[in-house]
Design an enzyme around this catalytic site. Structure first.
Site, mmCIF file in Angstrom:
data_model
loop_
_atom_site.group_PDB
_atom_site.id
_atom_site.type_symbol
_atom_site.label_atom_id
_atom_site.label_comp_id
_atom_site.label_asym_id
_atom_site.label_seq_id
_atom_site.Cartn_x
_atom_site.Cartn_y
_atom_site.Cartn_z
ATOM 1 C CG ASP A 155 -10.563 57.192 25.999
ATOM 2 O OD1 ASP A 155 -9.980 57.798 26.619
ATOM 3 O OD2 ASP A 155 -12.186 57.809 26.057
ATOM 4 C CB THR B 168 -10.665 58.852 30.473
ATOM 5 O OG1 THR B 168 -9.713 58.989 29.249
ATOM 6 C CG2 THR B 168 -12.090 58.163 30.057
HETATM 7 N N1 PPS Z 1 -1.928 55.589 39.624
HETATM 8 C C1 PPS Z 1 -1.909 56.233 38.688
HETATM 9 N N2 PPS Z 1 -0.611 56.958 38.943
HETATM 10 C C2 PPS Z 1 -0.299 58.568 38.301
HETATM 11 N N3 PPS Z 1 -1.262 58.151 37.268
HETATM 12 C C3 PPS Z 1 -1.863 57.858 36.720
HETATM 13 C C4 PPS Z 1 -2.669 56.415 37.467
HETATM 14 N N4 PPS Z 1 -3.409 56.264 37.203
HETATM 15 C C5 PPS Z 1 -3.618 56.631 35.645
HETATM 16 N N5 PPS Z 1 -2.533 58.057 35.174
HETATM 17 C C6 PPS Z 1 -2.558 58.781 34.221
HETATM 18 O O1 PPS Z 1 -3.079 60.091 35.168
HETATM 19 C C7 PPS Z 1 -3.333 60.339 34.139
HETATM 20 C C8 PPS Z 1 -4.436 61.247 34.158
HETATM 21 O O2 PPS Z 1 -3.439 62.286 34.939
HETATM 22 P P1 PPS Z 1 -5.102 63.867 36.058
HETATM 23 O O3 PPS Z 1 -3.431 64.852 36.503
HETATM 24 O O4 PPS Z 1 -5.340 63.945 34.986
HETATM 25 O O5 PPS Z 1 -5.006 63.212 37.395
HETATM 26 S S1 PPS Z 1 -6.337 62.999 38.089
HETATM 27 O O6 PPS Z 1 -7.900 62.602 37.093
HETATM 28 O O7 PPS Z 1 -6.954 64.525 38.216
HETATM 29 O O8 PPS Z 1 -6.792 62.849 39.261
HETATM 30 C C9 PPS Z 1 -4.206 59.250 33.187
HETATM 31 O O9 PPS Z 1 -4.135 59.512 31.846
HETATM 32 P P2 PPS Z 1 -5.774 59.102 31.268
HETATM 33 O O10 PPS Z 1 -5.838 57.578 31.312
HETATM 34 O O11 PPS Z 1 -5.589 59.601 29.361
HETATM 35 O O12 PPS Z 1 -6.993 59.586 31.959
HETATM 36 C C10 PPS Z 1 -3.413 58.172 33.194
HETATM 37 O O13 PPS Z 1 -2.633 58.512 32.814
HETATM 38 MG MG MG Z 2 -6.258 58.788 27.823
HETATM 39 MG MG MG Z 3 -6.622 56.257 29.552
#
Ligand code: PPS
Ligand code: MG
Ligand code: MG
Ligand code: MG
Length: 448
Positions: free
Chosen positions: A120, A216
């Site tokens: 990242d 991530t």
């Molecule tokens: N509580 C909550 N609710 C909704 N979304 C959240 C939440 N927490 C984090 N995030 C954000 O979701 C990003 C990842 O989304 P995804 O669609 O990949 O979700 S998942 O990992 O498949 O469940 C993830 O992006 P990255 O941090 O870049 O991985 C977050 O920005």
């Molecule tokens: Mg990210």
């Molecule tokens: Mg993140």
């Protein structure tokens, strides 16, 4: 992408002919006549430089194309963004392979308990450095990561790993037609590049948005993730690039769930298959077109330019034949709400649960038809989690709105303010209408 194609039409004298342009424009590459209706002439122009093109047209042809071209343009920006994302993809592949072979690399938890890794920070440094080289260190970038954890004395080993990863990646810059830094960046320069990407530093109505590693969690689990870079102007994404290092040009492996790790380790030990392990998608606003490139192979002599294939959303508009995508984690989107909704509209296929903005890529490529995300009440979606994917789907022919049918608002800073309930992306307007209607019908009885 050694040159850039743009299409536009302009009002010209009725006697204006294709050759009038050809004769005067050898320096531009090709300009082809596409349509002439009344006094409007349509062009498709191939040019290696936006500036050449605009000034030459003005000087020689006396056409008022400047504003037209610039609003349809972003040619140079796209070129740089695509190359930076390709570099970032290779960086992430290397780091993920190390994570999977359980050698050294660290995974850290942020304050909200979400993971962050050296990939990242390193990707954020790389993209920031490449954009700064192209546009000066005042370039406005808003990105997810900051340097707080990385700057602590206790994180010296982590910082060292990031600096090493960044320099390894920058050494590859010439393969992508970019100039590297000459000498290795030191820790200070790397920290500066990362911290430059802050909302506070984003000036004016035009800025870049970066999610260095989206998904991530998927990344550390050896699964899908994406690198997402977009350019926002006047509150709207005008350019989007999505790097999907584990989403090959062929779609089959996308739906390979439960055991992606094994697939990955097989791919990394197999030269023929690893050449088709990832893809980079991109689009510019307004052209109604989007493209996909295969990732260059990490170890090969294959250098830029890279061939692109145009992508288009699926033509399926019957829910019974459609596939919908959603986040893997229940905590990020309500699986029970989408299950009820799927049942009510007659979706028969199992949901495709995929980490990251690869879901947006799947819709844009025509590999799935619907993407829904309904985060828990109070969660505010971040602009970098959506900007690139939204533009690429729209340009590939799809529709993305909130659950009230309104476009997402990228003009209010870090968050998508005013988002109504959730996000819905569909391959076409008919499916989109169906899903929006079904959300309305089932919302009040849901516990969301
Ligand atoms: N509580 C909550 N609710 C909704 N979304 C959240 C939440 N927490 C984090 N995030 C954000 O979701 C990003 C990842 O989304 P995804 O669609 O990949 O979700 S998942 O990992 O498949 O469940 C993830 O992006 P990255 O941090 O870049 O991985 C977050 O920005
Ligand atoms: Mg990210
Ligand atoms: Mg993140
Ligand atoms: Mg994200």
């Amino acid at each position: 992408m050694s040159s850039c194609t743009t299409s536009f039409s302009t009002k010209v004298s009725p006697t204006f002919r294709k050759n009038d342009i050809f004769l005067k424009k050898q320096m531009l590459g090709t300009i082809s006549f596409s349509s002439k209706k009344d006094s409007y002439l349509g062009f498709t122009a191939q040019t290696s430089s936006q500036t050449d093109f605009v000034s030459a047209m003005d000087e020689d042809c006396k056409l008022e194309l400047k504003s037209n071209y610039i609003s349809d343009g972003y040619c140079k920006e796209l070129e740089i963004a695509v190359r930076a994302v390709h570099m970032a993809c290779l960086l992430c592949q290397r780091v993920q392979e190390n994570l999977l072979s359980e050698t050294s690399e660290h995974v850290h938890s942020k304050e909200d308990d979400s993971p962050v890794t050296i990939a990242d920070w390193s990707v954020q440094a790389i993209v920031s450095w490449v954009l700064s080289e192209a546009y000066g260190s005042n370039v406005s970038i808003v990105a997810e990561e900051d340097v707080e954890a990385l700057s602590k004395a206790s994180a010296a080993g982590l910082l060292e790993a990031v600096v090493r990863t960044v320099n390894e990646c920058l050494a590859d810059a010439p393969r992508f037609g970019l100039k590297g830094p000459g000498t290795d960046l030191d820790a200070k320069a790397v920290l500066e590049a990362i911290s430059r990407c802050s909302l506070a530093g984003a000036r004016g109505s035009k800025f870049w948005v970066l999610d260095p590693v989206d998904g991530t969690l998927g990344f550390v689990r050896g699964d899908q993730y994406a690198i997402a870079l977009a350019l926002i102007e006047d509150g709207e994404p005008v350019l989007g690039v999505l790097g999907c290092p584990n989403y090959p040009m062929k779609k089959e492996w996308l739906s390979y769930q439960n055991g992606y790790r094994r697939i990955l380790s097989r791919l990394s030990s197999s030269t023929s298959e690893s050449s088709d392990r990832g893809s980079v998608l991109y689009a510019r606003k307004g052209g109604g077109r989007a493209w996909m490139q295969p990732l260059l192979r990490g170890e090969s002599k294959f250098v830029w330019p890279n061939a692109a294939r145009e992508i288009r959303v699926s033509s399926i508009d019957n829910p019974a034949l459609a596939t919908f995508c959603e986040p893997v984690e229940k905590a990020n989107s309500s699986h029970s709400f989408t299950a009820g909704l799927a049942h009510s509209v007659g979706l028969r296929n199992q949901p495709l649960r995929v980490y990251s903005m690869v879901k947006y890529a799947a819709i844009a490529r025509g590999d799935a038809e619907i993407y829904m995300k309904f985060a828990r009440a109070g969660y505010k979606e971040k602009i970098w989690d959506h900007a690139a994917g939204v533009l690429i789907i729209e340009e590939a022919g799809g529709v993305v709105t909130d659950a009230g049918g309104q476009p997402l608002d990228f003009s209010k800073g870090e968050y998508l303010e005013g988002l109504d309930r959730g996000i819905i992306a569909c391959a076409g307007a008919k499916l989109h209408e169906t899903i929006i209607g079904a959300v309305d019908a089932s919302w009040n009885s849901s516990s969301l």
